[in-house]
Motif scaffolding. Sequence first.
Motif, short mmCIF file in Angstrom:
data_model
loop_
_atom_site.label_atom_id
_atom_site.label_comp_id
_atom_site.label_asym_id
_atom_site.label_seq_id
_atom_site.Cartn_x
_atom_site.Cartn_y
_atom_site.Cartn_z
N SER A 106 0.75 -1.19 -0.04
CA SER A 106 0.08 0.00 -0.04
C SER A 106 0.76 1.14 -0.17
CB SER A 106 -1.05 0.04 1.22
OG SER A 106 -0.15 0.10 2.29
N ILE A 107 0.27 2.40 -0.37
CA ILE A 107 1.01 3.64 -0.53
C ILE A 107 1.51 4.10 0.91
CG2 ILE A 107 0.89 6.05 -0.83
CD1 ILE A 107 -0.86 5.10 -3.39
N LEU A 108 0.46 3.80 2.02
CA LEU A 108 0.69 4.42 3.12
C LEU A 108 0.99 3.07 4.26
CD1 LEU A 108 0.75 6.39 5.72
CD2 LEU A 108 -1.75 5.75 5.79
N TYR A 120 -4.12 0.65 2.62
CA TYR A 120 -4.19 1.10 4.03
C TYR A 120 -4.39 2.51 3.96
CZ TYR A 120 -3.11 1.75 8.92
OH TYR A 120 -3.10 2.18 10.29
N ARG A 121 -5.84 2.94 4.15
CA ARG A 121 -5.92 4.51 3.78
C ARG A 121 -6.96 4.95 4.87
NH1 ARG A 121 -10.57 5.79 0.93
NH2 ARG A 121 -10.73 3.68 0.03
N THR A 139 -9.57 2.15 6.05
CA THR A 139 -9.71 0.98 4.91
C THR A 139 -8.60 0.02 4.61
OG1 THR A 139 -11.54 2.40 3.97
CG2 THR A 139 -10.71 0.37 2.63
N ILE A 140 -8.79 -1.12 4.65
CA ILE A 140 -7.54 -2.04 4.49
C ILE A 140 -8.03 -2.87 3.40
CG2 ILE A 140 -5.82 -3.79 5.27
CD1 ILE A 140 -6.30 -2.58 7.87
#
Length: 168
Positions: free
Chosen positions: A45-47, A88-89, A107-108
């Motif tokens: 994920s980006i994060l 992962y947001r 949100t995952i």
Amino acid sequence: MTLKHYVLIFLVAISVTACGAYSFTGAKVNPNTKTFQVNYFQNNSILIEPGLDLDFTNALTDLLLNQTNLSLVKSNGDLVFEGEITEYRISPTTATAENTAAQNRLTISVNVRFYNKQDEESEFEKRFSFFYDYAGTAQLVGSQKVTAIDEIFERLTQDIFNAALAQW
């Protein structure tokens, strides 16, 4: 014993065998399937949340150990689960009159590839996603973050289990 007893025993035996093996979890596992493996789910994920990848891999492994009688193996499993965490947001879901977040959502999402040596038609690659909402004034740290991730993992792993073994 009378003829009625024999008929009753016969009918009970037929109805029990016609139902097949019953599972409280709804799993439909081929009797020849003995093992499973869960490969490491890398966090792409980006994060990046540190440790999320290992925690998810362990959560899926634990669920399969608890809800099946299959043995965990490191390689060459009859069932193989692999994939990656793709999202992962944290995002606002509702706003206040002052244009601040009244509620936030974690949100995952995970992408899962499932392989079944006994039943190749049941194999899939599929994205699973779930969320946790919390107050916009709260910080997602400490016990609140643990609770959020645990609830999301519980839902994600159960959805993966259902798709792979209950075929819901």
